[in-house]
Design a protein around this motif. Structure first.
Motif, PDB file in Angstrom:
ATOM      1  N   ALA A  17       0.815  -1.217   0.000  1.00 50.89           N
ATOM      2  CA  ALA A  17       0.000   0.000   0.000  1.00 50.89           C
ATOM      3  C   ALA A  17       0.846   1.264   0.000  1.00 50.89           C
ATOM      4  N   SER A  18       2.153   1.130   0.229  1.00 53.55           N
ATOM      5  CA  SER A  18       3.014   2.317   0.382  1.00 53.55           C
ATOM      6  C   SER A  18       3.019   3.194  -0.865  1.00 53.55           C
ATOM      7  N   ALA A  19       2.958   2.593  -2.051  1.00 57.19           N
ATOM      8  CA  ALA A  19       2.953   3.384  -3.287  1.00 57.19           C
ATOM      9  C   ALA A  19       1.729   4.294  -3.328  1.00 57.19           C
ATOM     10  N   ALA A  20       0.574   3.761  -2.943  1.00 58.42           N
ATOM     11  CA  ALA A  20      -0.657   4.545  -2.941  1.00 58.42           C
ATOM     12  C   ALA A  20      -0.639   5.618  -1.853  1.00 58.42           C
ATOM     13  N   ILE A  21      -0.130   5.274  -0.673  1.00 61.95           N
ATOM     14  CA  ILE A  21      -0.121   6.227   0.433  1.00 61.95           C
ATOM     15  C   ILE A  21       0.864   7.370   0.170  1.00 61.95           C
ATOM     16  N   TYR A  22       2.015   7.043  -0.399  1.00 63.14           N
ATOM     17  CA  TYR A  22       2.935   8.122  -0.777  1.00 63.14           C
ATOM     18  C   TYR A  22       2.370   8.945  -1.929  1.00 63.14           C
ATOM     19  N   GLY A  23       1.501   8.334  -2.743  1.00 66.52           N
ATOM     20  CA  GLY A  23       0.806   9.092  -3.783  1.00 66.52           C
ATOM     21  C   GLY A  23      -0.099  10.153  -3.191  1.00 66.52           C
ATOM     22  N   ILE A  24      -0.812   9.792  -2.107  1.00 64.94           N
ATOM     23  CA  ILE A  24      -1.647  10.769  -1.402  1.00 64.94           C
ATOM     24  C   ILE A  24      -0.776  11.899  -0.867  1.00 64.94           C
ATOM     25  N   LYS A  25       0.373  11.526  -0.302  1.00 65.65           N
ATOM     26  CA  LYS A  25       1.299  12.522   0.238  1.00 65.65           C
ATOM     27  C   LYS A  25       1.808  13.462  -0.845  1.00 65.65           C
ATOM     28  N   GLU A  26       2.065  12.920  -2.024  1.00 68.11           N
ATOM     29  CA  GLU A  26       2.559  13.742  -3.124  1.00 68.11           C
ATOM     30  C   GLU A  26       1.497  14.747  -3.580  1.00 68.11           C
ATOM     31  N   LEU A 132       7.149   1.039  -4.664  1.00 70.68           N
ATOM     32  CA  LEU A 132       7.088   0.843  -3.225  1.00 70.68           C
ATOM     33  C   LEU A 132       8.064   1.781  -2.532  1.00 70.68           C
ATOM     34  N   GLN A 133       7.663   2.286  -1.392  1.00 69.40           N
ATOM     35  CA  GLN A 133       8.547   3.180  -0.639  1.00 69.40           C
ATOM     36  C   GLN A 133       8.561   2.751   0.819  1.00 69.40           C
ATOM     37  N   LEU A 134       9.725   2.852   1.423  1.00 73.54           N
ATOM     38  CA  LEU A 134       9.885   2.442   2.813  1.00 73.54           C
ATOM     39  C   LEU A 134      10.089   3.657   3.707  1.00 73.54           C
TER      40      LEU A 134
END
Length: 314
Positions: A17-26, A132-134
């Motif tokens: 889910a990290s790709a999607a959540i960092y997308g929200i952040k972006e 993916l982002q950590l």
């Protein structure tokens, strides 16, 4: 801008889910995030920028939601979980817009894409890059060569989902014995049943003159990530830890049995390989082999795995 996110429960789903959540952040760079979820989810996202975390108490989750309702007005609220409890929590919040992931939508696509589509459809924008982002930063970004000239082979023999996803302990030990001349062996995993599995592998190796470093149940998610990053080779079952390896881009071989590798394979990892059989009963998606023979893993023998690992240039 204040955003609420009910995180996935399991480590692997958090990574996917990290790709999607960092997308929200972006999209909302200045937003404040309030995360809600399991201990593992909180540990994974604890270093996420401008965020706080509330540990879900299953007995008091609705009281927690009422507390959030009283003290926070959210612009957006997302749930990456689709259970009834997650839907009720979302309903109790004060938020201008609410979105809940729907796992009942049957699509033969990777879980990362399912999460990305969830957010892209909710917010009507395209997330890029879809990587993916950590939030947890590993200390090293390359394999470590030890003073004795050896590199590290990491073995991850557990899988929280159930025994059907686990390769045989003796098989992991045979792989360790084969690579022992060129690699130090480390064992990774959580507690409970995984600790017993790692202990058994360690004992088999010791009986054959190979001392492994058993780190099972001795690492945080942060140090677990570090150990994977330092490894030259990483052999793992389909598990949450596997998705950490995918995000790190390490040389990794993943053992698949009852699960759909098309949906949970290492995401966009050039250094990852998968190995599996093609039995008529696969994939059953069961926690325990319903046919009681577990051939999808037992017939995947150590020599097949060793040959696949040798394809990596160590």
């Amino acid at each position: 801008m204040k955003i609420f996110i009910n995180l996935p429960t399991w480590l692997g789903d958090c990574v996917m889910a990290s790709a999607a959540i960092y997308g929200i952040k972006e999209k909302f760079k200045e937003a404040e995030f309030i995360f809600f979820g399991s201990f593992v989810a909180g540990e994974f996202f604890k270093d996420f920028p401008n965020s706080s975390f509330i540990l879900e108490n299953k007995k008091r989750r609705y009281l927690q939601a009422l507390f959030l309702r009283k003290n926070h007005q959210f612009n957006l609220a997302f749930s990456f979980r689709s259970a009834l409890s997650a839907k009720l929590i979302l309903k109790l919040l004060k938020a201008k817009k609410k979105f809940c992931f729907d796992k009942t939508i049957i699509k033969e696509e990777h879980q990362v894409l399912k999460y990305l589509n969830f957010i892209e459809n909710a917010l009507s924008f395209k997330i890029s890059p879809q990587t993916l982002q950590l939030p947890i930063k590993a200390k090293f970004n390359a394999p470590l060569t030890l003073k004795n000239g050896k590199k590290i082979l990491a073995l991850n023999p557990g899988a929280s989902y159930g025994s059907a996803k686990r390769w045989e302990e003796e098989y992991f030990a045979k792989v360790g014995l084969y690579f022992a001349k060129s690699h130090e062996i480390i064992l990774l995993g959580a507690g409970g049943e995984e600790a017993k599995i790692c202990t058994k592998i360690s004992e088999i190796l010791a009986q054959n003159g190979v001392k492994a470093k058993n780190l099972c149940n001795k690492t945080s998610i942060h140090t677990l990530t570090q150990n994977i990053a330092l490894s030259d080779l990483f052999l793992t079952n389909d598990s949450g830890t596997m998705h950490l390896g995918a995000a790190l881009g390490v040389k990794m071989l993943v053992l698949f049995g009852p699960t759909k590798f098309t949906q949970t394979s290492p995401w966009q990892s050039k250094n990852a390989k998968i190995i599996h059989l093609n039995l008529a009963c696969m994939p059953c998606m069961k926690r325990v082999c319903p046919l009681k023979h577990h051939r999808c893993m037992k017939d995947l023998n150590p020599q097949m795995v060793i040959e696949k690992l040798k394809e990596f240039k160590t």
